[in-house]
Design a protein around this motif. Structure first.
Motif, short mmCIF file in Angstrom:
data_model
loop_
_atom_site.label_atom_id
_atom_site.label_comp_id
_atom_site.label_asym_id
_atom_site.label_seq_id
_atom_site.Cartn_x
_atom_site.Cartn_y
_atom_site.Cartn_z
N LYS A 413 36.80 41.23 51.57
CA LYS A 413 35.88 42.35 51.76
C LYS A 413 35.69 42.67 53.23
O LYS A 413 35.63 43.83 53.63
N LEU A 414 35.54 41.62 54.05
CA LEU A 414 35.37 41.81 55.49
C LEU A 414 36.58 42.55 56.07
O LEU A 414 36.43 43.50 56.84
N ARG A 415 37.77 42.13 55.69
CA ARG A 415 38.98 42.75 56.22
C ARG A 415 39.13 44.18 55.71
O ARG A 415 39.58 45.06 56.44
N ALA A 416 38.74 44.41 54.45
CA ALA A 416 38.83 45.77 53.89
C ALA A 416 37.88 46.72 54.60
O ALA A 416 38.23 47.85 54.94
N SER A 417 36.63 46.25 54.85
CA SER A 417 35.66 47.10 55.54
C SER A 417 36.07 47.33 56.99
O SER A 417 35.89 48.42 57.53
N THR A 418 36.65 46.32 57.63
CA THR A 418 37.14 46.47 59.00
C THR A 418 38.26 47.52 59.05
O THR A 418 38.29 48.37 59.95
N LYS A 419 39.16 47.47 58.09
CA LYS A 419 40.26 48.45 58.03
C LYS A 419 39.71 49.86 57.85
O LYS A 419 40.16 50.80 58.51
N ALA A 420 38.69 50.00 56.96
CA ALA A 420 38.11 51.32 56.73
C ALA A 420 37.42 51.85 57.98
O ALA A 420 37.52 53.03 58.32
N ILE A 421 36.71 50.96 58.70
CA ILE A 421 36.04 51.35 59.94
C ILE A 421 37.06 51.82 60.97
O ILE A 421 36.87 52.84 61.63
#
Length: 430
Positions: A413-421
């Motif tokens: 989830k952390l990596r997914a949200s970082t990618k989206a940001i």
């Protein structure tokens, strides 16, 4: 900095590799230098070590020391310096010289004439990266207080909080990058290099319930005090009883080491290496000499204690096996290939190992005074139920351990949200 790192890799291409772990808010890359006799690969049984500097952009000495360390290891390895050759061949070293490059750019404009305490300290977003990591200690303590049986509460591998994985969480991209980096590599030991004081703090650096100042020892307090003492006793300035006090606190009364919680609550152990945050360039040679031996001897401590490989009867490594040292309330886990490292002071230890689907194993291991690890391998036998499950299994690699499942889920989830940001930020800048 990039030019210097490139020159080191050109001089020592067989033992160095430059890679990036992410970008700062403004898009500057977070460069890491790896130094190893087999760069780019984790070798079975070889411990991973890291130095992180420049978390506060205006504390430039750590950055310069790490860059000097790269050059020194390269040159001395080529000369055949046996101490350095042994360190490079037996350790995988990772050096991150500038965690906060945006802050450094602000501080660099002022240079050694820097007067403001906060100029360049924070990230571009105004975040103090030293306060931006999750407080996993209090999560563990709170869970223990609520639990009917505290012994059932995990004392390691605490998953990051759910809110850290959200896109709108106040988590800097630099922090996200380091968290992801630390999850990818099974680091055994590391240190965070700061300036502005002459003292080494050791965990816990967070107090229970965030009390302002309270001695908060870990289960490995004796070993952490040893690590701090090793650095201080070999540092030419800290070991000098006649040195001046940096500001208003006399840390010599504590032998220049202190429990982080007893000083002030900040997540993460710290080596504070100079009274000045941004020394003049003319001072750098002497600062390197002051810290060179300390930086080397601290790295060498990664080879203390016990290490080994957890395997099954077919000689295959078992990942995520739990390693528990009796009377030490902090367990560790084996890495992907089944290897593990447990830092310990000299002594006799009773060590238990277990993994999901296997019978536990216990053995005694002796740690001597020599600065090298004791090899303690374990072979685990599968339970009948596990063998039956494997016969019926149709694939899938989801960890059966609920704690590991949650930890892996939060990281995804952390990596997914970082990618989206990052995608959103690129869209706004185009």
């Amino acid at each position: 900095m990039r030019k210097l790192m490139k020159s080191v890799t050109e001089e020592c291409p067989n033992i160095t590799r430059i890679y990036t772990i992410g970008k700062s808010y403004t898009g500057l890359k977070l460069y890491v230098m790896e130094i190893s006799d087999n760069p780019g690969k984790h070798e079975l049984g070889e411990p991973e070590f890291r130095y992180v500097a420049g978390m506060h952009g205006n504390e430039a000495l750590g950055r310069e020391l790490v860059l000097n360390l790269m050059q020194y290891l390269c040159k001395e390895y080529k000369k055949g310096n046996q101490r350095v050759v042994r360190l490079v061949t037996e350790t995988r070293i990772h050096l991150l010289p500038s965690m906060n490059p945006d802050g450094y750019e602000v501080a660099y404009e002022k240079g050694s004439e820097l007067a403001g305490w906060a100029e360049g300290r924070y990230s571009f977003e105004g975040i103090d990266l030293n306060h931006n990591f999750p407080d996993l200690n209090n999560i563990m303590w709170d869970t223990q207080e609520k639990a009917a049986d505290k012994s059932k509460v995990p004392n390691h591998y605490i998953p990051i909080p759910e809110y850290y994985t959200q896109e709108d969480a106040t988590v800097a991209p630099e922090t996200r990058a380091v968290i992801s980096w630390m999850q990818d590599i099974p680091f055994v030991l590391g240190a965070n290099l700061h300036g502005g004081e002459l003292v080494v703090t050791y965990p816990y650096d967070c107090t229970r319930d965030w009390a302002p100042q309270e001695d908060t020892p870990t289960a490995d307090n004796a070993f952490f005090r040893w690590l701090a003492s090793v650095y201080v006793s070999t540092n030419l300035v800290m070991a000098n009883p006649d040195r001046r006090i940096c500001h208003y606190e006399d840390f010599q009364q504590h032998n220049n080491i202190i429990n982080g919680g007893a000083w002030h609550t900040v997540p993460g152990s710290i080596l504070r290496l100079s009274c000045d945050k941004f020394p003049h360039v003319s001072e750098l040679p002497s600062e390197w000499e002051n810290n060179k031996e300390s930086l080397l001897v601290y790295m060498e401590q990664v080879h203390r204690g016990v290490k080994g490989v957890i395997r099954d009867k077919a000689k295959r490594g078992i990942a995520d096996a739990v390693i528990r040292v009796e009377d030490h309330d902090h367990d560790i886990r084996s890495a992907a290939d089944g290897d593990y490292w447990r830092l310990l002071n000299p002594g006799e230890y009773r060590i238990a190992v277990w993994a999901v689907g296997y019978f536990p194993s216990i053995r005694r291991c002796h740690v001597g005074m020599e600065p090298r690890p004791t090899i303690c391998d374990f072979t685990l036998t599968k339970t009948p139920i596990q063998r039956l499950k494997e016969i019926r299994a149709k694939g899938g690699k989801v960890p059966q351990d609920l704690q590991l499942r949650l930890r892996a889920l939060r990281l995804r989830k952390l990596r997914a949200s970082t990618k989206a940001i990052n995608q959103r930020r690129r869209g706004q800048s185009s």
